[in-house]
Design a protein around this motif. Structure first.
Motif, PDB file in Angstrom:
ATOM      1  N   VAL A  18      -3.474   9.589 -19.290  1.00 43.24           N
ATOM      2  CA  VAL A  18      -3.295   8.441 -20.166  1.00 43.24           C
ATOM      3  C   VAL A  18      -4.388   8.477 -21.220  1.00 43.24           C
ATOM      4  O   VAL A  18      -5.573   8.554 -20.892  1.00 43.24           O
ATOM      5  CB  VAL A  18      -3.365   7.121 -19.369  1.00 43.24           C
TER       6      VAL A  18
ATOM      7  N   LEU B 125      -4.398   9.640 -13.587  1.00 46.00           N
ATOM      8  CA  LEU B 125      -3.909   8.992 -12.380  1.00 46.00           C
ATOM      9  C   LEU B 125      -3.326  10.098 -11.515  1.00 46.00           C
ATOM     10  O   LEU B 125      -2.416  10.802 -11.942  1.00 46.00           O
ATOM     11  CB  LEU B 125      -2.834   7.946 -12.704  1.00 46.00           C
TER      12      LEU B 125
ATOM     13  N   GLY C 225      -6.909   6.370  -9.010  1.00 48.31           N
ATOM     14  CA  GLY C 225      -6.749   5.806 -10.341  1.00 48.31           C
ATOM     15  C   GLY C 225      -7.745   6.364 -11.335  1.00 48.31           C
ATOM     16  O   GLY C 225      -8.657   7.117 -10.983  1.00 48.31           O
TER      17      GLY C 225
ATOM     18  N   SER D 277       8.009   3.098  -6.885  1.00 47.91           N
ATOM     19  CA  SER D 277       8.210   3.540  -8.265  1.00 47.91           C
ATOM     20  C   SER D 277       9.645   4.007  -8.455  1.00 47.91           C
ATOM     21  O   SER D 277      10.115   4.869  -7.732  1.00 47.91           O
ATOM     22  CB  SER D 277       7.266   4.690  -8.596  1.00 47.91           C
TER      23      SER D 277
ATOM     24  N   ASP E  70       0.108   1.969 -10.496  1.00 52.87           N
ATOM     25  CA  ASP E  70      -1.139   2.006 -11.251  1.00 52.87           C
ATOM     26  C   ASP E  70      -2.283   2.008 -10.248  1.00 52.87           C
ATOM     27  O   ASP E  70      -2.054   2.142  -9.045  1.00 52.87           O
ATOM     28  CB  ASP E  70      -1.223   0.865 -12.276  1.00 52.87           C
ATOM     29  N   ASN E  71      -3.525   1.857 -10.704  1.00 50.76           N
ATOM     30  CA  ASN E  71      -4.639   2.028  -9.777  1.00 50.76           C
ATOM     31  C   ASN E  71      -4.850   0.861  -8.822  1.00 50.76           C
ATOM     32  O   ASN E  71      -5.586   0.997  -7.853  1.00 50.76           O
ATOM     33  CB  ASN E  71      -5.932   2.351 -10.534  1.00 50.76           C
TER      34      ASN E  71
ATOM     35  N   TYR F 177       1.334  -2.094  -9.083  1.00 56.92           N
ATOM     36  CA  TYR F 177       2.426  -1.554  -9.880  1.00 56.92           C
ATOM     37  C   TYR F 177       2.431  -2.214 -11.251  1.00 56.92           C
ATOM     38  O   TYR F 177       1.984  -3.353 -11.412  1.00 56.92           O
ATOM     39  CB  TYR F 177       3.779  -1.830  -9.214  1.00 56.92           C
ATOM     40  N   THR F 178       2.970  -1.506 -12.228  1.00 54.22           N
ATOM     41  CA  THR F 178       3.173  -2.041 -13.566  1.00 54.22           C
ATOM     42  C   THR F 178       4.664  -2.001 -13.849  1.00 54.22           C
ATOM     43  O   THR F 178       5.332  -1.007 -13.580  1.00 54.22           O
ATOM     44  CB  THR F 178       2.425  -1.208 -14.622  1.00 54.22           C
TER      45      THR F 178
ATOM     46  N   LYS G  18       4.578  -2.819 -21.613  1.00 51.78           N
ATOM     47  CA  LYS G  18       4.170  -3.422 -20.342  1.00 51.78           C
ATOM     48  C   LYS G  18       4.721  -4.841 -20.257  1.00 51.78           C
ATOM     49  O   LYS G  18       4.385  -5.702 -21.053  1.00 51.78           O
ATOM     50  CB  LYS G  18       2.643  -3.429 -20.250  1.00 51.78           C
TER      51      LYS G  18
ATOM     52  N   ILE H 138       2.709  -7.164 -14.215  1.00 57.81           N
ATOM     53  CA  ILE H 138       2.072  -6.399 -13.142  1.00 57.81           C
ATOM     54  C   ILE H 138       2.469  -6.979 -11.790  1.00 57.81           C
ATOM     55  O   ILE H 138       2.750  -8.171 -11.664  1.00 57.81           O
ATOM     56  CB  ILE H 138       0.532  -6.388 -13.275  1.00 57.81           C
TER      57      ILE H 138
END
Length: 177
Positions: A35, A44, A85, A98, A113-114, A117-118, A126, A129
């Protein structure tokens, strides 16, 4: 005395080597996502380990035949997912949710995500979350709402939102593809 201990150790090692009557398959998959941010490039890393164990049994174990047929036995599968992450924190994910999900608004994507989830909207922005609070319970947060969420038995994401004005709970379901 030294020979006795050494002999017992060799005997135990030989016994465990002969008692291996299982088929074991280990599969490891590592996914690295880079990223780019204003602070630089971050990674990640998601490591999935799947182990399948099958006990080996004969169809007629008591027969005196030299060549025996092997009976089909079920596999016992264990899976673990470890996520590291961009900030270096590592966590273990029980079930990776996912995937792509459909609603009346379009096709959404949920990604690890770290810290949870997003939720990514159909226009690749986005949307919110998801943060886990307990076993299969999540808090869903956007700019203007907070909801309680969970995954049903079909793997669909169900969000329940309380409305102060109407004093009712609205339910929104994200159907898994």
């Amino acid at each position: 005395m030294k020979n006795l201990i050494l002999g017992v150790a060799v005997l135990l090692c030989a016994e465990t080597a002969l008692a291996q009557n299982q088929n074991v398959t280990d599969i490891s998959k590592t996914t690295t996502t880079k990223v780019k941010t204003s602070e630089g490039e971050r990674q990640l890393v998601k490591k999935e380990n799947i182990q399948e164990v099958q006990n080996i049994e004969f169809q007629d174990a008591e027969s005196k035949e030299l060549n025996k047929d092997v009976k089909n036995t079920p596999f016992q599968r264990t899976s673990t997912t470890v996520v590291t992450g961009p900030d270096g924190r590592t966590r273990v994910v029980d079930v990776d949710r996912s995937s792509y999900y459909n609603t009346a608004d379009g096709k959404y994507r949920i990604v690890l995500d770290n810290t949870g989830y997003t939720l990514i909207s159909p226009d690749n922005k986005k949307a919110g979350i998801l943060r886990q609070t307990g076993n299969n319970n999540y808090i869903y947060r956007t700019k203007d709402q907070t909801s309680i969420g969970y995954f049903d038995e079909n793997g669909n994401l169900v969000l329940e939102t309380y409305d102060d004005k109407s004093d009712k709970i609205s339910v929104q379901t994200f159907t898994k593809n």
